[in-house]
Design an enzyme around this catalytic site. Structure first.
Site, PDB file in Angstrom:
ATOM      1  N   ASN A  33      12.454   7.182  28.383  1.00  0.00           N
ATOM      2  CA  ASN A  33      13.269   6.816  29.558  1.00  0.00           C
ATOM      3  C   ASN A  33      13.880   5.428  29.410  1.00  0.00           C
ATOM      4  O   ASN A  33      14.557   4.954  30.320  1.00  0.00           O
ATOM      5  CB  ASN A  33      12.465   6.930  30.858  1.00  0.00           C
ATOM      6  N   LEU A  34      13.620   4.778  28.283  1.00  0.00           N
ATOM      7  CA  LEU A  34      14.156   3.445  27.961  1.00  0.00           C
ATOM      8  C   LEU A  34      13.708   2.366  28.963  1.00  0.00           C
ATOM      9  O   LEU A  34      14.356   1.341  29.097  1.00  0.00           O
ATOM     10  CB  LEU A  34      15.690   3.467  27.830  1.00  0.00           C
ATOM     11  N   SER A 125      -6.564   4.282  23.163  1.00  0.00           N
ATOM     12  CA  SER A 125      -6.699   2.844  22.915  1.00  0.00           C
ATOM     13  C   SER A 125      -8.159   2.479  22.750  1.00  0.00           C
ATOM     14  O   SER A 125      -9.046   3.121  23.331  1.00  0.00           O
ATOM     15  CB  SER A 125      -6.133   2.103  24.132  1.00  0.00           C
ATOM     16  N   TYR A 149      -5.097   0.647  33.728  1.00  0.00           N
ATOM     17  CA  TYR A 149      -4.525   1.087  32.448  1.00  0.00           C
ATOM     18  C   TYR A 149      -5.591   1.788  31.610  1.00  0.00           C
ATOM     19  O   TYR A 149      -5.387   2.893  31.101  1.00  0.00           O
ATOM     20  CB  TYR A 149      -3.949  -0.118  31.683  1.00  0.00           C
ATOM     21  N   LYS A 153      -6.201   5.967  30.159  1.00  0.00           N
ATOM     22  CA  LYS A 153      -6.508   6.456  28.799  1.00  0.00           C
ATOM     23  C   LYS A 153      -7.787   7.312  28.820  1.00  0.00           C
ATOM     24  O   LYS A 153      -7.847   8.386  28.208  1.00  0.00           O
ATOM     25  CB  LYS A 153      -6.670   5.286  27.828  1.00  0.00           C
ATOM     26  N   ASN A 179      -5.599  -3.271  17.548  1.00  0.00           N
ATOM     27  CA  ASN A 179      -4.502  -4.170  17.960  1.00  0.00           C
ATOM     28  C   ASN A 179      -3.316  -4.054  16.996  1.00  0.00           C
ATOM     29  O   ASN A 179      -3.289  -4.740  15.971  1.00  0.00           O
ATOM     30  CB  ASN A 179      -5.011  -5.607  18.037  1.00  0.00           C
TER      31      ASN A 179
HETATM   32  P1  NAD Z   1       6.082   0.520  24.288  1.00  0.00           P
HETATM   33  O1  NAD Z   1       6.207   0.111  25.709  1.00  0.00           O
HETATM   34  O2  NAD Z   1       6.851  -0.248  23.266  1.00  0.00           O
HETATM   35  O3  NAD Z   1       6.431   2.071  24.132  1.00  0.00           O
HETATM   36  C1  NAD Z   1       6.245   3.006  25.168  1.00  0.00           C
HETATM   37  C2  NAD Z   1       7.553   3.730  25.356  1.00  0.00           C
HETATM   38  O4  NAD Z   1       7.399   4.704  26.385  1.00  0.00           O
HETATM   39  C3  NAD Z   1       8.703   2.806  25.790  1.00  0.00           C
HETATM   40  O5  NAD Z   1       9.795   2.999  24.917  1.00  0.00           O
HETATM   41  C4  NAD Z   1       9.012   3.231  27.223  1.00  0.00           C
HETATM   42  O6  NAD Z   1      10.391   3.087  27.510  1.00  0.00           O
HETATM   43  C5  NAD Z   1       8.552   4.681  27.222  1.00  0.00           C
HETATM   44  N1  NAD Z   1       8.132   5.210  28.519  1.00  0.00           N
HETATM   45  C6  NAD Z   1       7.307   4.648  29.430  1.00  0.00           C
HETATM   46  N2  NAD Z   1       7.152   5.452  30.485  1.00  0.00           N
HETATM   47  C7  NAD Z   1       7.896   6.568  30.243  1.00  0.00           C
HETATM   48  C8  NAD Z   1       8.154   7.754  30.952  1.00  0.00           C
HETATM   49  N3  NAD Z   1       7.606   7.963  32.161  1.00  0.00           N
HETATM   50  N4  NAD Z   1       8.969   8.680  30.416  1.00  0.00           N
HETATM   51  C9  NAD Z   1       9.539   8.466  29.206  1.00  0.00           C
HETATM   52  N5  NAD Z   1       9.347   7.357  28.480  1.00  0.00           N
HETATM   53  C10 NAD Z   1       8.530   6.420  28.994  1.00  0.00           C
HETATM   54  O7  NAD Z   1       4.516   0.510  23.939  1.00  0.00           O
HETATM   55  P2  NAD Z   1       3.781   0.717  22.547  1.00  0.00           P
HETATM   56  O8  NAD Z   1       3.075  -0.550  22.222  1.00  0.00           O
HETATM   57  O9  NAD Z   1       4.682   1.321  21.563  1.00  0.00           O
HETATM   58  O10 NAD Z   1       2.667   1.750  23.009  1.00  0.00           O
HETATM   59  C11 NAD Z   1       2.806   3.157  22.835  1.00  0.00           C
HETATM   60  C12 NAD Z   1       1.573   3.848  23.348  1.00  0.00           C
HETATM   61  O11 NAD Z   1       0.428   3.332  22.675  1.00  0.00           O
HETATM   62  C13 NAD Z   1       1.317   3.637  24.836  1.00  0.00           C
HETATM   63  O12 NAD Z   1       0.803   4.839  25.376  1.00  0.00           O
HETATM   64  C14 NAD Z   1       0.250   2.561  24.848  1.00  0.00           C
HETATM   65  O13 NAD Z   1      -0.548   2.629  26.001  1.00  0.00           O
HETATM   66  C15 NAD Z   1      -0.544   2.895  23.598  1.00  0.00           C
HETATM   67  N6  NAD Z   1      -1.276   1.744  23.053  1.00  0.00           N
HETATM   68  C16 NAD Z   1      -0.619   0.604  22.733  1.00  0.00           C
HETATM   69  C17 NAD Z   1      -1.341  -0.492  22.249  1.00  0.00           C
HETATM   70  C18 NAD Z   1      -0.644  -1.787  21.904  1.00  0.00           C
HETATM   71  O14 NAD Z   1      -1.319  -2.795  21.755  1.00  0.00           O
HETATM   72  N7  NAD Z   1       0.667  -1.815  21.740  1.00  0.00           N
HETATM   73  C19 NAD Z   1      -2.725  -0.418  22.077  1.00  0.00           C
HETATM   74  C20 NAD Z   1      -3.361   0.778  22.396  1.00  0.00           C
HETATM   75  C21 NAD Z   1      -2.623   1.862  22.879  1.00  0.00           C
HETATM   76  N1  UFG Z   2      -4.747 -14.472  23.299  1.00  0.00           N
HETATM   77  C1  UFG Z   2      -4.579 -15.841  23.450  1.00  0.00           C
HETATM   78  N2  UFG Z   2      -3.398 -16.304  23.939  1.00  0.00           N
HETATM   79  C2  UFG Z   2      -2.363 -15.472  24.278  1.00  0.00           C
HETATM   80  C3  UFG Z   2      -2.545 -14.072  24.130  1.00  0.00           C
HETATM   81  C4  UFG Z   2      -3.762 -13.605  23.643  1.00  0.00           C
HETATM   82  O1  UFG Z   2      -5.488 -16.613  23.152  1.00  0.00           O
HETATM   83  O2  UFG Z   2      -1.306 -15.960  24.735  1.00  0.00           O
HETATM   84  C5  UFG Z   2      -6.023 -13.949  22.745  1.00  0.00           C
HETATM   85  C6  UFG Z   2      -6.793 -13.029  23.683  1.00  0.00           C
HETATM   86  O3  UFG Z   2      -7.640 -13.796  24.529  1.00  0.00           O
HETATM   87  C7  UFG Z   2      -7.546 -12.123  22.705  1.00  0.00           C
HETATM   88  C8  UFG Z   2      -6.587 -12.036  21.512  1.00  0.00           C
HETATM   89  O4  UFG Z   2      -5.691 -13.147  21.634  1.00  0.00           O
HETATM   90  O5  UFG Z   2      -8.720 -12.775  22.272  1.00  0.00           O
HETATM   91  C9  UFG Z   2      -5.767 -10.739  21.504  1.00  0.00           C
HETATM   92  O6  UFG Z   2      -5.111 -10.600  22.763  1.00  0.00           O
HETATM   93  P1  UFG Z   2      -3.964  -9.496  22.983  1.00  0.00           P
HETATM   94  O7  UFG Z   2      -3.469  -9.682  24.379  1.00  0.00           O
HETATM   95  O8  UFG Z   2      -2.963  -9.562  21.890  1.00  0.00           O
HETATM   96  O9  UFG Z   2      -4.736  -8.123  22.804  1.00  0.00           O
HETATM   97  P2  UFG Z   2      -5.987  -7.526  23.618  1.00  0.00           P
HETATM   98  O10 UFG Z   2      -7.053  -7.258  22.603  1.00  0.00           O
HETATM   99  O11 UFG Z   2      -6.330  -8.328  24.781  1.00  0.00           O
HETATM  100  O12 UFG Z   2      -5.343  -6.179  24.192  1.00  0.00           O
HETATM  101  C10 UFG Z   2      -4.918  -5.138  23.345  1.00  0.00           C
HETATM  102  C11 UFG Z   2      -3.806  -4.331  23.999  1.00  0.00           C
HETATM  103  C12 UFG Z   2      -4.319  -3.614  25.235  1.00  0.00           C
HETATM  104  C13 UFG Z   2      -5.560  -2.836  24.915  1.00  0.00           C
HETATM  105  C14 UFG Z   2      -6.586  -3.709  24.249  1.00  0.00           C
HETATM  106  C15 UFG Z   2      -7.805  -2.948  23.825  1.00  0.00           C
HETATM  107  O13 UFG Z   2      -2.747  -5.168  24.384  1.00  0.00           O
HETATM  108  O14 UFG Z   2      -3.331  -2.714  25.663  1.00  0.00           O
HETATM  109  O15 UFG Z   2      -6.006  -4.310  23.082  1.00  0.00           O
HETATM  110  O16 UFG Z   2      -7.412  -1.955  22.940  1.00  0.00           O
HETATM  111  F1  UFG Z   2      -6.082  -2.352  26.074  1.00  0.00           F
END
Ligand code: NAD
Ligand code: UFG
Length: 337
Positions: A33-34, A125, A149, A153, A179
């Site tokens: 959905n961008l 996640s 969030y 999951k 991560n």
């Molecule tokens: P992202 O936000 O870059 O990608 C998610 C995409 O989904 C986006 O392009 C957004 O536009 C689209 N989207 C959101 N809601 C929608 C909807 N209702 N319909 C259609 N499209 C929709 O995030 P990402 O980092 O690429 O994460 C992808 C998946 O991985 C997510 O489900 C996220 O929860 C999971 N995940 C991410 C991380 C991380 O650290 N990035 C860690 C664990 C799990």
């Molecule tokens: N951190 C800082 N300063 C910042 C951002 C992060 O010190 O500005 C530290 C955090 O305290 C943590 C580490 O960097 O110790 C990593 O933090 P992130 O926010 O990059 O990642 P998290 O591990 O907190 O979270 C990620 C994803 C979540 C997911 C979680 C567990 O972003 O979506 O891992 O899988 F839920």
């Protein structure tokens, strides 16, 4: 061969996964959905792979829109990334998170059922390990959550387990990402967050670029080797290849399975900062501030199940992850336009 539908396919992880699927020869249909990405990602993945992907700007709430995608294309499997992902925002807007992530997934699963599509690879996640389990995390540990969030999951994993019980020909592969950082090594695709980044590496990238003044390190009094938080950082292209392996597994096996996708190694915030300084050739200004609410001290995977059953293993180290992140940041200072 039918096609694969990649929801959230223009997002950070989804766009890199599309590159991996296109390179592996899969016909790819993208639906997004961008709301948190740019359609330019499709052109970039086509530039990288010299292959075409079909794009639909469709929301997971739009049942008729999704039906149209399944009418237009024979979809064999869905790789489901679409969702909202900001932990802090989910605490402020729980309804938006439950609506988008859970109700959107239910509607997608209903449309899949109508069209007899019985394979899903789902973006779970490491957050499902909650804050009680000891590290390294193993897939059979109890799951829990500490914020909306995380609950989305945990609940979607449960929904997929229940579908696999009700329909013995359904295959659900949940990938528990640790991560994800880094970018495609061409510098054409990478992480493109809106506004001020929440996550460590996108924040450090903006500091290195001079757009943000300094990194705030959230606590140096954790019970870790240098006192800062430890995480299992995994290169987004390694993660992308994990999806190809997961799909191959899902096409051969029915039932529910969860896999950790991580390296199995922990790195501290200071380790990441030092690797990034090496990559960009500058020093990163930083200060130590209070711990961030909800953070845990240490999180890293036991990555052996994915190695054994998916034959997947992360290959890139932290230096490569930071070098690729920096290349993308330098080449796209304003993100993808
Ligand atoms: P992202 O936000 O870059 O990608 C998610 C995409 O989904 C986006 O392009 C957004 O536009 C689209 N989207 C959101 N809601 C929608 C909807 N209702 N319909 C259609 N499209 C929709 O995030 P990402 O980092 O690429 O994460 C992808 C998946 O991985 C997510 O489900 C996220 O929860 C999971 N995940 C991410 C991380 C991380 O650290 N990035 C860690 C664990 C799990
Ligand atoms: N951190 C800082 N300063 C910042 C951002 C992060 O010190 O500005 C530290 C955090 O305290 C943590 C580490 O960097 O110790 C990593 O933090 P992130 O926010 O990059 O990642 P998290 O591990 O907190 O979270 C990620 C994803 C979540 C997911 C979680 C567990 O972003 O979506 O891992 O899988 F839920």
């Amino acid at each position: 061969m039918g096609k694969i539908l990649v929801t959230g396919g223009t997002g950070f992880i989804g766009s890199h996964a599309c590159v991996a699927f296109l390179n592996a020869g899969y016909p790819v249909v993208i639906m997004d959905n961008l709301s948190n990405s740019k359609v330019e990602a499709v052109a970039r993945m086509e530039l990288i792979t010299s292959k075409q992907a079909r794009f639909y700007q469709t929301d997971t709430q739009d049942v008729d829109g999704m039906r149209q995608i399944f009418e237009d294309n024979k979809i064999d499997a869905v790789i489901h990334f679409a969702g909202l992902k900001a932990v802090g925002e989910s605490v402020q807007k729980p309804l938006a998170y439950y609506e988008n992530n859970i109700s959107g997934t239910l509607k997608l699963l209903q449309v899949m059922e109508e069209y007899h599509c019985e394979t899903m690879v789902f973006s779970s996640s490491a957050t499902v390990y909650g804050c009680e389990n000891p590290v390294p995390y193993l897939e059979d540990m109890p799951t829990s959550a500490t914020n909306p969030y995380g609950y989305t999951k945990v609940m979607i994993e449960q929904i997929l387990r229940d579908i696999c019980v009700a329909n013995p020909s359904f295959s659900a592969v949940c990938l528990r990402y640790f991560n994800p950082i880094g970018a495609h090594e061409s510098g054409l695709l990478g992480e493109n967050p809106n506004g001020i980044p929440n996550n460590l590496v996108p924040y450090v990238a903006q500091v290195a670029l001079g757009k943000l003044e300094k990194l705030r390190i959230f606590g140096n009094d954790y019970d870790t080797p240098d006192g800062t938080g430890v995480r299992d950082y995994v290169h987004v292209m390694d993660l992308a290849l994990g999806h190809v392996a997961a799909l191959e597994y899902g096409q051969k096996h029915t039932g529910f399975e969860a896999f950790n996708l991580g390296t199995g190694n922990g790195s501290s915030v200071l380790d990441v900062v030092h690797a990034y300084e090496k990559a960009c050739g500058k020093s990163i200004p930083m200060e130590i501030v209070e711990r961030r609410a909800g953070d845990i001290a240490i999180s890293y995977a036991d990555a052996s199940k994915a190695k054994e059953m998916l034959h997947w293993e992360a290959a890139s180290d932290l230096d490569k992850m930071c070098a690729d992140s920096w290349r993308f940041t330098l080449q796209n200072p304003k993100g993808l336009s």
